[in-house]
Design a protein around this motif. Structure first.
Motif, PDB file in Angstrom:
ATOM      1  N   SER A   1      -0.128  11.158  -3.104  1.00 43.54           N
ATOM      2  CA  SER A   1       1.299  10.846  -3.211  1.00 43.54           C
ATOM      3  C   SER A   1       1.578   9.359  -3.035  1.00 43.54           C
ATOM      4  CB  SER A   1       2.109  11.624  -2.166  1.00 43.54           C
ATOM      5  OG  SER A   1       1.707  11.259  -0.852  1.00 43.54           O
ATOM      6  N   GLY A   2       0.597   8.603  -2.558  1.00 48.82           N
ATOM      7  CA  GLY A   2       0.861   7.184  -2.365  1.00 48.82           C
ATOM      8  C   GLY A   2      -0.331   6.435  -1.803  1.00 48.82           C
ATOM      9  N   LEU A   3      -0.089   5.175  -1.508  1.00 48.33           N
ATOM     10  CA  LEU A   3      -1.122   4.275  -1.006  1.00 48.33           C
ATOM     11  C   LEU A   3      -0.486   3.300  -0.027  1.00 48.33           C
ATOM     12  CD1 LEU A   3      -3.768   2.370  -3.113  1.00 48.33           C
ATOM     13  CD2 LEU A   3      -2.125   1.069  -1.767  1.00 48.33           C
ATOM     14  N   THR A   4      -1.185   3.019   1.053  1.00 47.27           N
ATOM     15  CA  THR A   4      -0.708   2.042   2.039  1.00 47.27           C
ATOM     16  C   THR A   4      -1.630   0.835   2.031  1.00 47.27           C
ATOM     17  OG1 THR A   4       0.182   3.793   3.450  1.00 47.27           O
ATOM     18  CG2 THR A   4      -0.186   1.658   4.475  1.00 47.27           C
ATOM     19  N   TYR A   5      -1.041  -0.353   2.028  1.00 48.38           N
ATOM     20  CA  TYR A   5      -1.860  -1.562   2.074  1.00 48.38           C
ATOM     21  C   TYR A   5      -1.265  -2.573   3.051  1.00 48.38           C
ATOM     22  CZ  TYR A   5       1.503  -4.149  -0.869  1.00 48.38           C
ATOM     23  OH  TYR A   5       2.629  -4.768  -1.354  1.00 48.38           O
ATOM     24  N   LYS A   6      -2.129  -3.474   3.499  1.00 49.88           N
ATOM     25  CA  LYS A   6      -1.718  -4.541   4.410  1.00 49.88           C
ATOM     26  C   LYS A   6      -1.665  -5.848   3.645  1.00 49.88           C
ATOM     27  CE  LYS A   6      -3.372  -7.066   8.495  1.00 49.88           C
ATOM     28  NZ  LYS A   6      -4.470  -7.147   9.497  1.00 49.88           N
ATOM     29  N   ASP A   7      -0.530  -6.528   3.732  1.00 50.25           N
ATOM     30  CA  ASP A   7      -0.383  -7.851   3.139  1.00 50.25           C
ATOM     31  C   ASP A   7      -1.182  -8.825   4.002  1.00 50.25           C
ATOM     32  OD1 ASP A   7       0.516 -10.501   2.523  1.00 50.25           O
ATOM     33  OD2 ASP A   7       2.276  -9.630   1.548  1.00 50.25           O
ATOM     34  N   ARG A   8      -2.266  -9.368   3.471  1.00 49.73           N
ATOM     35  CA  ARG A   8      -3.168 -10.200   4.264  1.00 49.73           C
ATOM     36  C   ARG A   8      -2.581 -11.557   4.610  1.00 49.73           C
ATOM     37  NH1 ARG A   8      -7.331 -11.625   1.323  1.00 49.73           N
ATOM     38  NH2 ARG A   8      -8.570 -12.191   3.149  1.00 49.73           N
ATOM     39  N   GLU A   9      -1.490 -11.945   3.963  1.00 47.20           N
ATOM     40  CA  GLU A   9      -0.859 -13.220   4.278  1.00 47.20           C
ATOM     41  C   GLU A   9       0.197 -13.077   5.373  1.00 47.20           C
ATOM     42  OE1 GLU A   9       0.626 -14.850   0.665  1.00 47.20           O
ATOM     43  OE2 GLU A   9      -1.371 -15.343  -0.131  1.00 47.20           O
ATOM     44  N   THR A  10       0.948 -11.975   5.330  1.00 52.01           N
ATOM     45  CA  THR A  10       2.021 -11.792   6.310  1.00 52.01           C
ATOM     46  C   THR A  10       1.667 -10.791   7.405  1.00 52.01           C
ATOM     47  OG1 THR A  10       3.069  -9.981   5.080  1.00 52.01           O
ATOM     48  CG2 THR A  10       3.692 -12.236   4.473  1.00 52.01           C
ATOM     49  N   GLY A  11       0.670  -9.961   7.156  1.00 53.95           N
ATOM     50  CA  GLY A  11       0.318  -8.921   8.112  1.00 53.95           C
ATOM     51  C   GLY A  11       1.178  -7.672   7.997  1.00 53.95           C
ATOM     52  N   ASP A  12       2.138  -7.682   7.091  1.00 59.47           N
ATOM     53  CA  ASP A  12       3.026  -6.516   6.933  1.00 59.47           C
ATOM     54  C   ASP A  12       2.280  -5.354   6.267  1.00 59.47           C
ATOM     55  OD1 ASP A  12       5.043  -8.058   7.979  1.00 59.47           O
ATOM     56  OD2 ASP A  12       5.901  -8.598   6.025  1.00 59.47           O
ATOM     57  N   THR A  13       2.674  -4.138   6.636  1.00 60.61           N
ATOM     58  CA  THR A  13       2.135  -2.931   6.023  1.00 60.61           C
ATOM     59  C   THR A  13       3.155  -2.364   5.053  1.00 60.61           C
ATOM     60  OG1 THR A  13       0.771  -2.411   7.950  1.00 60.61           O
ATOM     61  CG2 THR A  13       1.296  -0.593   6.453  1.00 60.61           C
ATOM     62  N   ARG A  14       2.690  -2.029   3.853  1.00 59.81           N
ATOM     63  CA  ARG A  14       3.597  -1.525   2.817  1.00 59.81           C
ATOM     64  C   ARG A  14       3.014  -0.278   2.168  1.00 59.81           C
ATOM     65  NH1 ARG A  14       4.765  -7.524   0.137  1.00 59.81           N
ATOM     66  NH2 ARG A  14       5.710  -8.409   2.040  1.00 59.81           N
ATOM     67  N   THR A  15       3.894   0.546   1.655  1.00 62.67           N
ATOM     68  CA  THR A  15       3.493   1.805   1.028  1.00 62.67           C
ATOM     69  C   THR A  15       4.033   1.880  -0.396  1.00 62.67           C
ATOM     70  OG1 THR A  15       3.434   2.958   3.149  1.00 62.67           O
ATOM     71  CG2 THR A  15       3.593   4.324   1.179  1.00 62.67           C
ATOM     72  N   ILE A  16       3.208   2.385  -1.307  1.00 58.60           N
ATOM     73  CA  ILE A  16       3.595   2.560  -2.706  1.00 58.60           C
ATOM     74  C   ILE A  16       3.517   4.042  -3.034  1.00 58.60           C
ATOM     75  CG2 ILE A  16       3.142   1.851  -5.084  1.00 58.60           C
ATOM     76  CD1 ILE A  16       1.385  -0.389  -3.981  1.00 58.60           C
ATOM     77  N   GLU A  17       4.531   4.569  -3.684  1.00 56.28           N
ATOM     78  CA  GLU A  17       4.491   5.959  -4.141  1.00 56.28           C
ATOM     79  C   GLU A  17       3.719   6.027  -5.459  1.00 56.28           C
ATOM     80  OE1 GLU A  17       8.329   7.726  -4.382  1.00 56.28           O
ATOM     81  OE2 GLU A  17       8.746   7.515  -2.234  1.00 56.28           O
ATOM     82  N   LEU A  18       2.720   6.911  -5.499  1.00 57.99           N
ATOM     83  CA  LEU A  18       1.828   6.989  -6.649  1.00 57.99           C
ATOM     84  C   LEU A  18       1.440   8.430  -6.942  1.00 57.99           C
ATOM     85  CD1 LEU A  18      -0.666   4.192  -5.519  1.00 57.99           C
ATOM     86  CD2 LEU A  18       0.938   3.970  -7.421  1.00 57.99           C
ATOM     87  N   ASP A  19       0.934   8.631  -8.151  1.00 62.21           N
ATOM     88  CA  ASP A  19       0.366   9.921  -8.518  1.00 62.21           C
ATOM     89  C   ASP A  19      -1.155   9.871  -8.578  1.00 62.21           C
ATOM     90  OD1 ASP A  19       2.888  11.422  -9.144  1.00 62.21           O
ATOM     91  OD2 ASP A  19       3.090   9.762 -10.568  1.00 62.21           O
ATOM     92  N   GLY A  20      -1.704   8.663  -8.652  1.00 64.72           N
ATOM     93  CA  GLY A  20      -3.160   8.547  -8.750  1.00 64.72           C
ATOM     94  C   GLY A  20      -3.636   7.170  -8.358  1.00 64.72           C
ATOM     95  N   VAL A  21      -4.898   7.093  -7.917  1.00 62.99           N
ATOM     96  CA  VAL A  21      -5.521   5.830  -7.518  1.00 62.99           C
ATOM     97  C   VAL A  21      -6.890   5.735  -8.186  1.00 62.99           C
ATOM     98  CG1 VAL A  21      -6.417   4.457  -5.599  1.00 62.99           C
ATOM     99  CG2 VAL A  21      -4.350   5.828  -5.279  1.00 62.99           C
TER     100      VAL A  21
END
Length: 532
Positions: free
Chosen positions: A425-445
């Motif tokens: 349903s999604g993917l979580t990644y860490k912004d390596r410049e700001t340290g923020d964590t973000r999530t993307i809604e997806l159907d496939g990776v």
């Protein structure tokens, strides 16, 4: 449906028919049904032993059954149009139903005929999947040569709702009696092995009974094929032991740097290499996985390869060409949703995500090429790269940047693949410049982050490995163990390219030749051979 050249080619093949066959279509009023009707009518017009009718009542529409007129149990059903990579599968289905003998060992046909019980197979494929034809052809062969086996081969793109309801998110996908049976590339022996456990034991014994080789090549990719050709041409008994012939080459699509051939594709080049090897007395053993290497106790002695089946093979000289595999992310959710939204082959599985949102992880050539391919199919692509810039060739970067439905995110570390328990349903990644964590809604990776050498099985063998797990070789392709050589992507040779692997395989073959002519067989060889 068929162009003039394809019609001419098919007509030539159909000259091999030995008895009449029937094409029975189940059609609706949609465009795909009209194309299916046109295809069946064109095929029927090419030979007087073929008839076409459109009064079928199959569960899929459009679909068509190919069956032998004299034996309606010798049949297979295609749902959707078997074109693209599957056109060869269609041709073979026509020929086998029409009595033309398949080019498989009689032992395989005997095993198919001996399978007990009723088995109803359904298999999903995509027209761009280079791994699917082996499975399609295997199930076709089984359905035609065993009356208690049925096979319905379904083009997933034509039955999107069905694909989604059955949660088919990677092809090839096989169901038996409506239940999941297997995913991924398989051939007929693999399927028989899952249905008949005794077949594996019998095959293992056949391997163990083989006499020692002078050269045993472990791995069947470009390096292994070249090595085998070079050693057998020198007059040495040569064997190839591999999980599948072609290795990762069969998963490669456009190849534009194989010198003398401006463009080819992995499956085609694999077939050509296999045909070339087949011109010589090389003992090709596929569906075998090396589990342990036991080097000879003395120079000129026999090295031993133990296989996962329990069998073992011996040889005076060994060439290791086991290649590499896709590197995994190693993050939570990746393994859980493998084939349920996590994929590694955009060509195979991309059509299953038509109109959906997907991510590609990896900004090298493979990742950017995957994003370009998917952008033409899916609704939206998010390309995620760990570094602060893409690493692909500039021509690829320019191309991917031209797509309005592609978003590029750099300096991003993927930390988790999320899902609902069944699918991604999604993917979580860490912004390596700001340290923020973000999530993307997806159907496939789609994971495209490089390769890992297949060397884990060499642990404890004494073969020297690099810090990256590659086999360390010298400029003659020799390892640190006398009589054992290595070639291709599994080694420390820089630049993992098909043409380099083939060249290194040739070098390893010549080095093995040089070793054998300069090294007297140890006494254990003579004892083993006299005992045989």
């Amino acid at each position: 449906m068929l162009g003039a050249s394809m019609q001419q080619q098919l007509e030539t093949y159909l000259a091999n028919l030995r008895e009449p066959i029937e094409l029975i279509g189940t059609l609706g009023d949609d465009e795909n049904s009209r194309k299916t009707r046109a295809l069946l009518e064109e095929i029927a017009a090419l030979h007087d032993m073929i008839s076409a009718s459109f009064d079928g009542n199959a569960s899929h529409s459009p679909s068509f059954k190919i069956r032998r007129a004299s034996d309606h149990n010798a049949a297979v059903t295609f749902a959707g149009l078997p074109m693209g990579h599957e056109f060869t599968s269609l041709v073979l289905a026509l020929l086998w139903a029409g009595g033309h003998p398949p080019k498989v060992e009689q032992d395989i046909l005997d095993q198919i005929s001996a399978l007990d019980g009723d088995h109803a197979f359904e298999m999903y494929f995509s027209l761009s999947c280079q791994n699917c034809p082996d499975v399609v052809q295997a199930l076709t062969l089984m359905a035609i040569f065993n009356p208690r086996i049925s096979a319905t081969l379904i083009e997933g793109g034509a039955f999107q709702d069905e694909v989604e309801s059955r949660q088919v998110m990677a092809v090839p996908a096989i169901f038996k009696d409506r239940e999941p049976f297997a995913n991924g590339r398989m051939d007929v022996a693999d399927i028989i092995g899952k249905l008949d456990s005794g077949a594996n034991a019998r095959n293992a014994k056949k391997l163990s009974d083989k006499k020692p080789f002078e050269v045993l090549v472990v791995g069947g990719g470009p390096a292994g094929a070249a090595a085998a050709i070079y050693t057998v041409r020198k007059g040495f008994s040569t064997g190839i032991a591999a999980e599948r012939f072609g290795g990762q080459l069969t998963d490669t699509m456009g190849i534009e740097n194989w010198i003398s051939t401006p463009y080819t594709e992995g499956p085609k080049l694999t077939a050509q290499m296999e045909q070339h090897v087949g011109e010589y007395p090389v003992d090709v053993m596929t569906r075998v996985s090396a589990e342990k290497l036991i080097p000879a106790s003395k120079p000129g002695g026999l090295h031993e390869i133990k296989l996962a089946t329990g069998a073992s093979l011996k040889a005076r000289s060994i060439i290791l060409s086991t290649g590499a595999r896709w590197r995994q992310l190693g993050v939570p959710g990746e393994e859980r949703y493998r084939n349920k939204g996590v994929a590694y082959c955009p060509h195979c599985d991309g059509p299953l995500y038509k109109g959906k949102r997907v991510a590609v992880i990896g900004g090298g050539n493979s990742g950017v090429e995957a994003a370009i391919d998917l952008a033409n199919i899916v609704g939206h692509v998010t390309l995620i790269e760990f570094d602060n810039a893409l690493r692909a060739d500039q021509v690829l970067q320019d191309k991917v940047a031209s797509f309005a439905n592609v978003e590029i995110i750099t300096s991003a570390q993927t930390t988790e693949i999320t899902g609902d328990g069944d699918t991604v349903s999604g993917l979580t990644y860490k912004d390596r410049e700001t340290g923020d964590t973000r999530t993307i809604e997806l159907d496939g990776v789609f994971v495209q982050i490089g390769l890992v050498p297949n060397t884990e099985w060499l642990a404890g063998s004494g073969i020297e490995l690099s810090p990256h797990g590659e086999i360390v070789i010298d400029d003659h392709a020799a390892t640190n163990v006398p009589g054992i050589f290595a070639a291709g992507d599994v080694t420390t040779v820089p630049y993992k390219q098909i043409i380099i692997a083939a060249g290194e395989g040739a070098k390893a073959g010549l080095s093995a030749f040089d070793y054998l002519i300069r090294t007297e067989p140890a006494e254990e060889n003579a004892a083993t051979e006299s005992a045989d």
